[in-house]
Write an enzyme that holds these catalytic residues in place. Structure first.
Site, PDB file in Angstrom:
ATOM      1  N   CYS A 139      18.052  11.497  14.541  1.00 31.53           N
ATOM      2  CA  CYS A 139      18.462  11.420  13.133  1.00 31.53           C
ATOM      3  C   CYS A 139      17.778  12.471  12.262  1.00 31.53           C
ATOM      4  CB  CYS A 139      18.160  10.022  12.597  1.00 31.53           C
ATOM      5  SG  CYS A 139      16.552   9.402  13.045  1.00 31.53           S
ATOM      6  N   GLN A 166       9.855   9.315   7.218  1.00 32.61           N
ATOM      7  CA  GLN A 166      10.977   8.651   7.883  1.00 32.61           C
ATOM      8  C   GLN A 166      11.030   7.155   7.615  1.00 32.61           C
ATOM      9  OE1 GLN A 166      10.506  11.735  11.551  1.00 32.61           O
ATOM     10  NE2 GLN A 166      11.727   9.933  12.020  1.00 32.61           N
ATOM     11  N   ARG A 272       6.077   7.960   9.459  1.00 39.81           N
ATOM     12  CA  ARG A 272       6.865   6.778   9.061  1.00 39.81           C
ATOM     13  C   ARG A 272       6.343   6.303   7.703  1.00 39.81           C
ATOM     14  NH1 ARG A 272      11.093   5.894  11.485  1.00 39.81           N
ATOM     15  NH2 ARG A 272      10.350   5.149  13.482  1.00 39.81           N
ATOM     16  N   HIS A 279      15.818   9.094   5.570  1.00 39.49           N
ATOM     17  CA  HIS A 279      14.743   9.980   6.003  1.00 39.49           C
ATOM     18  C   HIS A 279      14.649  11.132   4.998  1.00 39.49           C
ATOM     19  CE1 HIS A 279      14.277   7.748   9.581  1.00 39.49           C
ATOM     20  NE2 HIS A 279      14.567   8.645  10.493  1.00 39.49           N
TER      21      HIS A 279
END
Ligand code: HSE
Length: 380
Positions: A139, A166, A272, A279
């Site tokens: 992604c 993300q 993260r 994202h």
């Protein structure tokens, strides 16, 4: 447009699968399929949802004989399923098209990573060569390429560093739920103090931090506290100081662009953060030529219909270049476009894109369209 006669769909109830099915319905894709067969790993034989051109009963997702009657199979069931089913199906002599979004087959010599706004010609070449495995990219990679499409088109990229932010949807539905649970637990832990007007924020802070580092917080799905925190490692440790998510940024990008023999250097630090499904990425990019900032914005904005260039000022940025603004839309927001103090060939860009749409479902949905046209054209 001729149709794909029989399309099998596995994992349509999961998060990516649901987003994909919703997009297929929105775009009327099922009209181009003679029969859609929904597979299930647990409810074979039971009635499925009522959809156009769809077999009423669910089929068994591990029944190779049934799967081998499909012209194309889309799987959103995850890498373990691909690992278990793909090779045995091919070993039976199945010649259909396999589409999935898992990393299992992405770097195989027999697969193409699909992101047709950028690599439609590679997809078509590989189709003509008889390739049958078409796999959605990571992604973060797909969202980066969509955002920087114009720069690649004009051959302006010398190297890139990507700092990513993300969303937890990349870790799956359970992790999304757990992020909210963590937020609630933390809030609850300090609610009495928060309500007291005279309480000290430093006291609240130390209680929150102690709680984050205790075993009381729910972390079963994510593995760590993410609420009030961030996690600067995504995917497995490659034991060379690099996480696999970071490696993908280099390896998959160059495969998508067909530049395996002349790769663009790309360095990533993947992080993260506690957002839900967008994202975000901050790039520093060395350009191969000194291009003016307005031209760069035009080049990026005109590359494809989804890039939305956000003017580089505080108000527009905070209004439109955020996960909250982009979530659930097909837009690839691109902003903070500026030159740096290093030199005028080094620029920065910030981008936000929905990880479940362009990052996962959309490239698969569009590949189905390419396959339908391809079969109409008589394998041209
Ligand atoms: N690996 C990605 C992430 C998910 O963890 O955000 C989908 O490619």
């Amino acid at each position: 447009m001729t149709m794909i006669k029989r399309l099998g769909f596995v994992g349509w109830r999961g998060m990516v699968g649901s987003v994909l099915l919703a997009r297929m319905r929105e775009e009327g894709d099922l009209e181009h399929v003679e029969e859609l067969v929904l597979y299930s790993t647990s409810q074979a034989g039971q009635p499925g949802p009522e959809l156009p051109n769809t077999r009423p009963l669910l089929a068994d997702a591990i029944d190779l004989d049934s799967l081998s009657t499909m012209d194309a199979i889309i799987s959103c069931q995850g890498g373990d399923y691909t690992q278990k089913i793909h090779a045995p199906l091919r070993d039976m002599g199945w010649q259909g098209y396999w589409l999935d979004a898992a990393s299992t087959l992405r770097m195989s010599d027999n697969s193409t990573i699909i992101l047709d706004p950028l690599n439609q010609s590679i997809i078509r070449q590989n189709l003509a060569k008889g390739q049958r495995d078409f796999i959605g990219g990571n992604c973060t990679v797909s969202l980066m390429l969509m955002a920087l499409h114009g720069l690649f088109k004009e051959n302006l990229v010398e190297w890139i560093t990507a700092m990513t932010y993300q969303a937890i949807s990349g870790g799956g539905a359970q992790q999304m739920r757990e992020l909210l649970i963590q937020m609630g637990e933390i809030h609850e832990h300090v609610t009495p103090l928060l309500r007291l007007q005279e309480s000290s924020i430093l006291d609240i802070d130390s209680r929150v931090n102690e709680y984050l580092n205790s075993s009381a917080l729910t972390t079963g799905a994510i593995g760590s506290p993410l609420a009030n925190n961030l996690l600067p490692w995504i995917d497995i440790d490659l034991d060379n100081g690099i996480g696999r998510e970071e490696w993908k940024g280099y390896a998959e990008t160059n495969k998508i662009l067909g530049r395996e023999n002349n790769p663009i250097p790309i360095e990533s630090t993947c992080v993260r953060v506690g957002t839900f499904r967008c994202h975000s990425q901050a790039f520093t990019i060395a350009l191969s030529q000194d291009v003016g900032i307005d031209d760069l914005a035009d080049i990026m904005g005109q590359a494809n219909q989804w890039v939305k260039v956000i003017p580089n000022n505080k108000q527009d940025t905070l209004q439109s270049l955020t996960p909250a603004a982009v979530s659930g839309s097909m837009d690839i927001a691109v902003g903070r476009i500026r030159k740096t103090v290093f030199n005028s060939r080094i620029m920065t860009v910030f981008t936000v894109g929905d990880q479940l749409l362009w990052g996962a479902a959309e490239p698969l949905r569009r590949m189905l369209g390419i396959l339908s046209e391809y079969q109409t054209d008589g394998d041209s």
